[in-house]
Design an enzyme around this catalytic site. Sequence first.
Site, PDB file in Angstrom:
ATOM      1  N   GLY A 107      28.535 -79.683 -35.605  1.00  0.00           N
ATOM      2  CA  GLY A 107      28.282 -79.359 -37.008  1.00  0.00           C
ATOM      3  C   GLY A 107      29.457 -78.644 -37.649  1.00  0.00           C
ATOM      4  O   GLY A 107      29.342 -78.119 -38.755  1.00  0.00           O
ATOM      5  N   LEU A 108      30.595 -78.634 -36.956  1.00  0.00           N
ATOM      6  CA  LEU A 108      31.773 -77.927 -37.483  1.00  0.00           C
ATOM      7  C   LEU A 108      32.802 -78.886 -38.080  1.00  0.00           C
ATOM      8  O   LEU A 108      33.959 -78.518 -38.274  1.00  0.00           O
ATOM      9  CB  LEU A 108      32.426 -77.096 -36.367  1.00  0.00           C
ATOM     10  CG  LEU A 108      31.545 -75.997 -35.779  1.00  0.00           C
ATOM     11  CD1 LEU A 108      32.277 -75.260 -34.661  1.00  0.00           C
ATOM     12  CD2 LEU A 108      31.108 -75.008 -36.860  1.00  0.00           C
ATOM     13  N   ALA A 129      37.841 -83.574 -38.967  1.00  0.00           N
ATOM     14  CA  ALA A 129      39.123 -82.964 -38.585  1.00  0.00           C
ATOM     15  C   ALA A 129      39.922 -83.950 -37.735  1.00  0.00           C
ATOM     16  O   ALA A 129      41.140 -84.113 -37.916  1.00  0.00           O
ATOM     17  CB  ALA A 129      38.875 -81.665 -37.821  1.00  0.00           C
ATOM     18  N   ASP A 162      33.137 -83.041 -45.595  1.00  0.00           N
ATOM     19  CA  ASP A 162      33.851 -82.642 -44.373  1.00  0.00           C
ATOM     20  C   ASP A 162      35.310 -83.089 -44.435  1.00  0.00           C
ATOM     21  O   ASP A 162      36.219 -82.332 -44.088  1.00  0.00           O
ATOM     22  CB  ASP A 162      33.188 -83.262 -43.128  1.00  0.00           C
ATOM     23  CG  ASP A 162      31.838 -82.631 -42.815  1.00  0.00           C
ATOM     24  OD1 ASP A 162      31.313 -81.896 -43.670  1.00  0.00           O
ATOM     25  OD2 ASP A 162      31.309 -82.878 -41.718  1.00  0.00           O
TER      26      ASP A 162
HETATM   27  C1  MEV Z   1      27.631 -82.551 -42.540  1.00  0.00           C
HETATM   28  O1  MEV Z   1      28.647 -81.622 -42.246  1.00  0.00           O
HETATM   29  C2  MEV Z   1      27.123 -82.339 -43.931  1.00  0.00           C
HETATM   30  C3  MEV Z   1      26.029 -83.297 -44.369  1.00  0.00           C
HETATM   31  O2  MEV Z   1      25.643 -82.864 -45.693  1.00  0.00           O
HETATM   32  C4  MEV Z   1      26.477 -84.735 -44.379  1.00  0.00           C
HETATM   33  C5  MEV Z   1      27.507 -85.039 -45.462  1.00  0.00           C
HETATM   34  O3  MEV Z   1      27.597 -84.302 -46.454  1.00  0.00           O
HETATM   35  O4  MEV Z   1      28.224 -86.047 -45.305  1.00  0.00           O
HETATM   36  C6  MEV Z   1      24.787 -83.185 -43.486  1.00  0.00           C
END
Ligand code: MEV
Length: 308
Positions: A101-102, A107, A148
């Site tokens: 989730g980072l 990256a 991201d």
């Molecule tokens: C993932 O880091 C963030 C989400 O909102 C997916 C996205 O925005 O692409 C879950």
Amino acid sequence: MNDMAEGVGQAKLILLGEHAVVHGRPALAAALDRGVHATARRGRVRVKGPRVRVPAWQVDVVPDANGDDLERAMARLFEASPSEVRDAVVDVEAVVPSRAGLGSSAALSVAVVRALAALAGDDLDVIRTEVLAGLAEEVFHGRASGIDAAVAARGGVLRFLRGAAPVAVDLGAPLPAVVAYVEPRVPTREMVSQVGAAYGKRPEEVGARFEAIGRLVDDATTALVDGALDDLGRLMNENHAELSALGLSTPTLEEACAVARSAGAVGAKLTGAGGGGCMMALAPGCESEVAAALEPLALWVTTVRLGG
Ligand code: MEV
């Protein structure tokens, strides 16, 4: 054309707004002071390219348009790169866990496209970098918002709205935070599609939660600019409650957030796609205490100072 070239991509934390950002609401994200570093080489390399190796993640793949997620994502990046570097070998150093989730996938994608472009002697601007990295993010995230890739390419703290240029946020105060990777998680793509399916079935309820999250992001933007960390912490707690109500938390994430708050954090929430992975705590003046409290229930804990 060069024989060797490098590229970097930063990991990130979503401060507020994950998932709702996929559905057109704003979100806030901050780059971590660490991420991934790619070195691309051609000619005189012992292994045959194209290849991407990330020893820290036990990754050693040949890009393949018909392969698994990672092989397909890397194939998209190589195909979009100049033809003369499509046989390159890319070695990647990573100092954040993958699939936590980072933003490790973004990256990685940003670092790889930058290294391949630099190998060809191309100067990629930030928008093109995001577009190219986005090709891989579509594979990893399904309906990716692009947040991201934007943070991985730009760094800093960003307010992000799908389809608009990201806006850099000037912080009124640095953000002392603790990040804990508490458990392996379900792939982002599945979490994004689970939320999309719930929105399809219960548009009013889920839409109202997205609206509420959007308002929290607006208030948090003001709190960031003012350096009002207590307000920011409260808004993060409220965002976590909305994400839990959307079914994105787990018992371990709940426990970690509760432990962090008891140890003095002014706010704690899951960060990223949820379903496991990471939580973050805002812990001004008590980073070490919060990190120590989280240590026994986490796979990886780190303190970070976002924004300076
Ligand atoms: C993932 O880091 C963030 C989400 O909102 C997916 C996205 O925005 O692409 C879950």
